[in-house]
Design a protein around this motif. Structure first.
Motif, PDB file in Angstrom:
ATOM      1  N   SER A 278     -20.980 -19.634 -53.614  1.00  0.00           N
ATOM      2  CA  SER A 278     -20.995 -19.984 -55.084  1.00  0.00           C
ATOM      3  C   SER A 278     -20.873 -18.652 -56.602  1.00  0.00           C
ATOM      4  O   SER A 278     -20.906 -17.544 -56.815  1.00  0.00           O
ATOM      5  CB  SER A 278     -23.244 -20.025 -55.671  1.00  0.00           C
ATOM      6  OG  SER A 278     -23.029 -20.677 -54.465  1.00  0.00           O
ATOM      7  N   GLU A 279     -20.382 -19.409 -57.384  1.00  0.00           N
ATOM      8  CA  GLU A 279     -19.573 -18.505 -58.767  1.00  0.00           C
ATOM      9  C   GLU A 279     -21.095 -17.979 -59.482  1.00  0.00           C
ATOM     10  O   GLU A 279     -22.435 -18.692 -59.380  1.00  0.00           O
ATOM     11  CB  GLU A 279     -19.135 -19.362 -59.619  1.00  0.00           C
ATOM     12  CG  GLU A 279     -17.733 -19.355 -59.179  1.00  0.00           C
ATOM     13  CD  GLU A 279     -17.346 -18.195 -58.662  1.00  0.00           C
ATOM     14  OE1 GLU A 279     -17.175 -17.098 -59.550  1.00  0.00           O
ATOM     15  OE2 GLU A 279     -15.848 -17.999 -57.541  1.00  0.00           O
ATOM     16  N   GLY A 280     -21.190 -16.674 -59.444  1.00  0.00           N
ATOM     17  CA  GLY A 280     -22.306 -15.794 -60.183  1.00  0.00           C
ATOM     18  C   GLY A 280     -22.661 -14.811 -59.893  1.00  0.00           C
ATOM     19  O   GLY A 280     -21.595 -14.015 -59.356  1.00  0.00           O
ATOM     20  N   VAL A 281     -23.322 -13.795 -60.307  1.00  0.00           N
ATOM     21  CA  VAL A 281     -23.650 -12.441 -60.064  1.00  0.00           C
ATOM     22  C   VAL A 281     -25.152 -12.045 -59.456  1.00  0.00           C
ATOM     23  O   VAL A 281     -26.236 -12.465 -60.132  1.00  0.00           O
ATOM     24  CB  VAL A 281     -23.546 -11.829 -61.596  1.00  0.00           C
ATOM     25  CG1 VAL A 281     -24.030 -10.361 -61.178  1.00  0.00           C
ATOM     26  CG2 VAL A 281     -22.323 -11.567 -62.107  1.00  0.00           C
ATOM     27  N   MET A 282     -25.007 -11.440 -58.271  1.00  0.00           N
ATOM     28  CA  MET A 282     -26.478 -10.807 -58.340  1.00  0.00           C
ATOM     29  C   MET A 282     -26.607  -9.233 -59.040  1.00  0.00           C
ATOM     30  O   MET A 282     -25.879  -8.761 -58.379  1.00  0.00           O
ATOM     31  CB  MET A 282     -26.939 -10.814 -56.625  1.00  0.00           C
ATOM     32  CG  MET A 282     -28.059  -9.776 -56.014  1.00  0.00           C
ATOM     33  SD  MET A 282     -28.038 -10.401 -54.596  1.00  0.00           S
ATOM     34  CE  MET A 282     -29.759  -9.387 -54.848  1.00  0.00           C
ATOM     35  N   ALA A 328     -26.379 -11.769 -51.572  1.00  0.00           N
ATOM     36  CA  ALA A 328     -25.583 -10.403 -51.662  1.00  0.00           C
ATOM     37  C   ALA A 328     -24.080 -11.483 -51.211  1.00  0.00           C
ATOM     38  O   ALA A 328     -23.035 -11.578 -51.261  1.00  0.00           O
ATOM     39  CB  ALA A 328     -25.570  -9.872 -51.252  1.00  0.00           C
ATOM     40  N   PHE A 329     -24.237 -12.418 -50.488  1.00  0.00           N
ATOM     41  CA  PHE A 329     -23.451 -12.360 -49.650  1.00  0.00           C
ATOM     42  C   PHE A 329     -23.014 -14.702 -50.322  1.00  0.00           C
ATOM     43  O   PHE A 329     -22.001 -15.254 -49.785  1.00  0.00           O
ATOM     44  CB  PHE A 329     -23.782 -13.012 -47.819  1.00  0.00           C
ATOM     45  CG  PHE A 329     -23.311 -12.422 -47.106  1.00  0.00           C
ATOM     46  CD1 PHE A 329     -21.510 -11.676 -46.443  1.00  0.00           C
ATOM     47  CD2 PHE A 329     -23.861 -11.353 -46.368  1.00  0.00           C
ATOM     48  CE1 PHE A 329     -22.169 -10.947 -45.469  1.00  0.00           C
ATOM     49  CE2 PHE A 329     -24.188 -10.308 -45.992  1.00  0.00           C
ATOM     50  CZ  PHE A 329     -22.617  -9.822 -45.084  1.00  0.00           C
ATOM     51  N   ARG A 330     -23.880 -14.596 -50.056  1.00  0.00           N
ATOM     52  CA  ARG A 330     -23.620 -16.488 -51.725  1.00  0.00           C
ATOM     53  C   ARG A 330     -22.807 -15.997 -52.435  1.00  0.00           C
ATOM     54  O   ARG A 330     -22.406 -16.819 -52.946  1.00  0.00           O
ATOM     55  CB  ARG A 330     -25.157 -16.626 -51.368  1.00  0.00           C
ATOM     56  CG  ARG A 330     -24.992 -17.940 -52.486  1.00  0.00           C
ATOM     57  CD  ARG A 330     -26.845 -18.681 -52.372  1.00  0.00           C
ATOM     58  NE  ARG A 330     -26.435 -20.004 -53.384  1.00  0.00           N
ATOM     59  CZ  ARG A 330     -27.096 -20.577 -53.586  1.00  0.00           C
ATOM     60  NH1 ARG A 330     -28.459 -20.254 -53.229  1.00  0.00           N
ATOM     61  NH2 ARG A 330     -27.543 -22.138 -53.857  1.00  0.00           N
ATOM     62  N   TYR A 331     -22.800 -15.166 -53.821  1.00  0.00           N
ATOM     63  CA  TYR A 331     -22.700 -15.334 -54.755  1.00  0.00           C
ATOM     64  C   TYR A 331     -21.298 -13.824 -54.624  1.00  0.00           C
ATOM     65  O   TYR A 331     -21.445 -12.850 -53.783  1.00  0.00           O
ATOM     66  CB  TYR A 331     -23.245 -14.320 -55.390  1.00  0.00           C
ATOM     67  CG  TYR A 331     -24.578 -15.215 -55.819  1.00  0.00           C
ATOM     68  CD1 TYR A 331     -24.116 -16.680 -56.885  1.00  0.00           C
ATOM     69  CD2 TYR A 331     -25.494 -15.211 -55.650  1.00  0.00           C
ATOM     70  CE1 TYR A 331     -25.044 -17.458 -57.006  1.00  0.00           C
ATOM     71  CE2 TYR A 331     -26.949 -15.760 -55.297  1.00  0.00           C
ATOM     72  CZ  TYR A 331     -26.336 -17.401 -56.666  1.00  0.00           C
ATOM     73  OH  TYR A 331     -26.969 -18.536 -56.359  1.00  0.00           O
ATOM     74  N   GLY A 332     -20.610 -14.088 -56.073  1.00  0.00           N
ATOM     75  CA  GLY A 332     -18.799 -13.368 -55.437  1.00  0.00           C
ATOM     76  C   GLY A 332     -19.378 -11.714 -56.133  1.00  0.00           C
ATOM     77  O   GLY A 332     -17.992 -11.268 -55.995  1.00  0.00           O
ATOM     78  N   LYS A 333     -20.156 -11.337 -57.201  1.00  0.00           N
ATOM     79  CA  LYS A 333     -19.973 -10.486 -57.905  1.00  0.00           C
ATOM     80  C   LYS A 333     -21.473  -9.673 -57.253  1.00  0.00           C
ATOM     81  O   LYS A 333     -22.323 -10.930 -57.424  1.00  0.00           O
ATOM     82  CB  LYS A 333     -20.451 -11.034 -58.994  1.00  0.00           C
ATOM     83  CG  LYS A 333     -18.243 -10.630 -59.305  1.00  0.00           C
ATOM     84  CD  LYS A 333     -18.010 -11.423 -60.534  1.00  0.00           C
ATOM     85  CE  LYS A 333     -16.917 -12.385 -61.575  1.00  0.00           C
ATOM     86  NZ  LYS A 333     -16.481 -12.037 -62.251  1.00  0.00           N
TER      87      LYS A 333
END
Length: 422
Positions: A278-282, A328-333
């Motif tokens: 998923s595109e997004g930031v954690m 952390a593994f789901r999102y790209g940043k």
């Protein structure tokens, strides 16, 4: 904000309950013994159990909706039982098998995985059905001897090799080895008659089967936590599975998958190749007096104002660590924000990063926010912890806080947000 729970079609097994008494820690309480049988196909019957007593799966994963330990019976000219269940549920499991057999006697117990939540009742089964043979590979039987020192195996085993078959009648079973998914002896089994893949721990999830919940979130948390280190091995298994005509997936945990199999296989391909789901930031933070927290929350606000598709903020001291790792593994940043602590990083941040790196965290963009009152070292330490990680892109902009947020820090957060939103 995002919603963790989205629906996907799965089987929810309805249980028929028989009450039984049990003693726990010296006090008597009531547990309902679940006699669960369900037809998967005309010849394949589910005989697993639900566990609502477990609080921590594998001693570390919170499972608020319990666990399912799955087992199956294949009825044919010869009858095979696929795996056993957790040792605390031997009575329920044997009752389910008896109901499925309807007076018949099993010929085989196929052991795909020797972990005790699936293999604990091998000796119980062997004693109840002494004429049945136990099917496994060489590594299976080595482990079996270590777990069951009093189990007599002479003349009662069928050792199979990768790609070999076992004929039950119209059902022909092919064994495909899956080493390190997630133990070295693991194998999966394909039934070419009903086009069923018995996938061992693959495609499993947390949660008992009498609770309806999202598959993706709890399967992701399960996969990343337990299997995440072994992406290359899962990719090898997916390549082997791609050559098979699979209509049903029967895992050892979680629901039987019968529809939209492409969805589940796609998720496994993303997870095991360490791709961005998923595109997004954690933003994961570890704060003592709230100043690092303020920086994390301010960054999140700036990202949302700039239209970032998903922003997830995680307090590592308070959120379930397995869920934090999952995101952390789901999102790209990922932005890591930590105070300096004993010339290091705060313990919860250190644990979090260790969970990531031991699961081969890679192919991500990382940013750093550090805080220190006299000698900030958190950024240097966090960077060093990823030195062996592959394909990590570090943000050009970082933030260095001296005790509390300054005007300069706010400008740095602006620049970081701008870079993250590119």
């Amino acid at each position: 904000m995002y919603t963790r729970y989205e629906r996907n079609p799965v089987y929810i097994i309805q249980a028929v309950n028989n009450k039984t008494e049990m003693n726990v820690s010296g006090s008597k309480r009531t547990r309902y013994m679940e006699c669960i049988t369900m037809k998967i196909t005309e010849d394949i019957i589910y005989v697993g159990v639900n566990d609502h007593d477990v609080d921590l799966f594998e001693g570390q994963y919170i499972v608020p909706n319990g666990m399912a330990y799955n087992s199956y019976v294949i009825r044919d000219e010869k009858i095979a039982v696929m795996d056993t269940v957790d040792g605390r549920f031997a009575e329920e499991w044997l009752a389910n098998i008896e109901k499925a057999l309807d007076g018949a006697t099993p010929d085989y117990l196929i052991v795909q995985h020797m972990e005790p939540d699936h293999a604990a009742n091998i000796q119980v089964f062997a004693e109840k059905y002494p004429s049945a043979q136990i099917v496994g590979n060489a590594k299976t039987f080595t482990m079996m001897k270590n777990f069951f020192h009093g189990l007599e195996l002479d003349g009662k085993t069928v050792e199979v090799k990768n790609g070999e078959t076992l004929n039950l009648g119209k059902h022909e079973l092919t064994f495909v080895f899956a080493p390190m998914v997630h133990w070295p002896e693991v194998m999966v089994t394909y039934d070419s008659s009903d086009k069923v893949l018995f996938s061992a721990d693959g495609f499993g999830k947390f949660g008992a089967l009498d609770v309806e919940e999202d598959w993706d979130c709890e399967a992701r948390r399960y996969y990343i936590g337990i299997v995440g280190k072994y992406g290359a091995q899962v990719q090898n298994l997916l390549k082997a599975a791609a050559t098979l005509d699979i209509q049903i997936i029967c895992p050892l945990h979680g629901p039987v998958l019968t529809e939209n199999l492409g969805h589940y296989i796609e998720k496994y391909n993303i997870w095991s190749s360490y791709g961005v789901e998923s595109e997004g930031v954690m933003i994961a933070y570890a704060s003592v007096y709230g100043n690092t927290k303020k920086a994390a929350e301010l960054l999140a606000k700036k990202l949302q104002e700039k239209g970032c598709p998903k922003v997830v903020v995680c307090d590592l001291a308070r959120e379930d660590m397995a869920e934090a790792v999952e995101d952390a593994f789901r999102y790209g940043k990922l932005v890591l924000a930590s105070v300096t602590y004993n010339a290091d990083v705060f313990p919860f941040m250190k644990i979090f990063i260790e969970h990531l790196t031991e699961r081969n965290y890679q192919k991500r963009t990382l940013g750093l926010i550090e805080n220190g009152s006299w000698a900030p070292t958190a950024a240097r330490v966090m960077t060093g912890m990823f030195e062996k990680s592959k394909d990590i892109t570090w943000l050009e902009h970082s933030v260095k806080i001296m005790s509390s947020l300054s005007e300069e820090n706010e400008k740095e957060l602006d620049a970081m947000a701008e870079e993250l939103c590119k």
